[in-house]
Design a protein around this motif. Structure first.
Motif, PDB file in Angstrom:
ATOM      1  N   GLU A 137       0.816  -1.217   0.000  1.00  0.00           N
ATOM      2  CA  GLU A 137       0.000   0.000   0.000  1.00  0.00           C
ATOM      3  C   GLU A 137       0.847   1.263   0.000  1.00  0.00           C
ATOM      4  O   GLU A 137       0.471   2.273  -0.601  1.00  0.00           O
ATOM      5  CB  GLU A 137      -0.950   0.005   1.203  1.00  0.00           C
ATOM      6  N   THR A 141       0.341   3.899  -2.860  1.00  0.00           N
ATOM      7  CA  THR A 141      -0.102   5.240  -2.475  1.00  0.00           C
ATOM      8  C   THR A 141       0.801   6.302  -3.083  1.00  0.00           C
ATOM      9  O   THR A 141       0.324   7.334  -3.590  1.00  0.00           O
ATOM     10  CB  THR A 141      -0.122   5.376  -0.945  1.00  0.00           C
ATOM     11  N   LEU A 180      -7.609   0.765  -2.121  1.00  0.00           N
ATOM     12  CA  LEU A 180      -7.270   1.925  -2.951  1.00  0.00           C
ATOM     13  C   LEU A 180      -8.165   2.041  -4.177  1.00  0.00           C
ATOM     14  O   LEU A 180      -7.924   2.907  -5.024  1.00  0.00           O
ATOM     15  CB  LEU A 180      -5.802   1.843  -3.395  1.00  0.00           C
ATOM     16  N   ALA A 183      -9.883   5.414  -4.284  1.00  0.00           N
ATOM     17  CA  ALA A 183      -8.919   6.467  -4.610  1.00  0.00           C
ATOM     18  C   ALA A 183      -8.651   6.501  -6.111  1.00  0.00           C
ATOM     19  O   ALA A 183      -8.530   7.587  -6.709  1.00  0.00           O
ATOM     20  CB  ALA A 183      -7.621   6.253  -3.839  1.00  0.00           C
TER      21      ALA A 183
END
Length: 271
Positions: A137, A141, A180, A183
């Motif tokens: 992650e 990210t 995610l 996102a």
């Protein structure tokens, strides 16, 4: 003399309490010499530990924030810097790859720099970092933050390779419980407002509308629908919303009597 040499080396490189290697950066030193040491250690294939590479990549960000992106002060051309940083995205350690993505994010400050990054095909490595395993992650990210920086700098230059990766995660992330996925959908919405062509060509508008039926949060659904309505509201972007594809999937729950959200769903769930 020997004792002073040992102390000098110890001050140059030591380990903190957490076991992570720490490489001090002397900002009073010539920036070209600092950058030479950083890029040399980042580009080395052997003999440099991952923690050392991580420390040098963090020092690159500190140096860039202090000196700025000036080829004369840094002593390297922009392409040479990108080529060296590109190697960090191929490292086996996810922490090093994450640090490389962070360094590129700070490096990209204008459209000229972004063009050189795309010319050197770094976008395929960024897409690879987005598609990588879900347990990375931190790396993913940083990749998403870099993608948003690229949109901010020049959305018209945003590459289709990264767009495809964002859409893939947005389409399948919900089923795989990818944290995610939302996102990625948010970045797709942002990109659709600034560069609807690249999103429409990759089928990103279908991803946005599919997310409406997958999500139960009204505020997120409102943002998703607002993106589509914004495109419909302008004649030059209205053409990208295909009524026979995008609209059918959002209206199907209300118009199709035999509608099922997915093939595995039971018939009673649709009611």
């Amino acid at each position: 003399m020997a004792a002073s040499s040992i102390r000098s080396r110890a001050s140059r490189r030591c380990r903190d309490d957490g076991g992570e290697e720490h490489v001090p950066l002397d900002l009073c030193r010539d920036p070209a010499e600092n950058l030479l040491e950083i890029l040399k250690n980042v580009a080395k294939q052997q003999g440099v530990s991952p923690t050392c590479k991580l420390a040098h990549l963090n020092n690159f960000v500190k140096l860039l924030c202090s000196v700025g992106l000036s080829e004369e002060k840094l002593g390297f051309t922009l392409e040479e810097i990108i080529i060296c940083l590109r190697l960090a995205l191929l490292h086996e350690a996810k922490e090093v790859r994450a640090a490389g993505l962070r360094a590129l994010r700070h490096l990209i400050s204008d459209s000229c720099t972004l063009e050189k990054v795309l010319y050197l095909q770094v976008d395929y490595l960024i897409a690879r970092c987005i598609d990588i395993q879900q347990n990375n992650e931190g790396e993913r990210t940083q990749a998403l933050r870099l993608a948003r920086k690229m949109i901010t700098v020049s959305a018209l230059l945003f590459p289709s390779s990264v767009t495809n990766s964002l859409i893939a995660v947005g389409n399948n992330g919900h089923n795989e419980r990818d944290r995610l996925s939302r996102a990625c959908v948010a970045i797709i919405c942002e990109l659709a407002l600034k560069n609807p062509v690249v999103v429409a060509q990759a089928g990103g508008l279908s991803t946005i509308l599919k997310s409406v039926t997958d999500c139960q949060l009204s505020r997120i659904n409102e943002a998703l629908i607002t993106t589509i309505l914004h495109l419909l509201n302008h004649p030059h972007t209205r053409q990208f919303v295909r009524s026979d594809v995008e609209f059918e999937q959002i209206l199907a729950p209300y118009t199709d009597f035999h509608y099922r959200h997915n093939p595995d769903a039971e018939e009673g769930q649709s009611k």
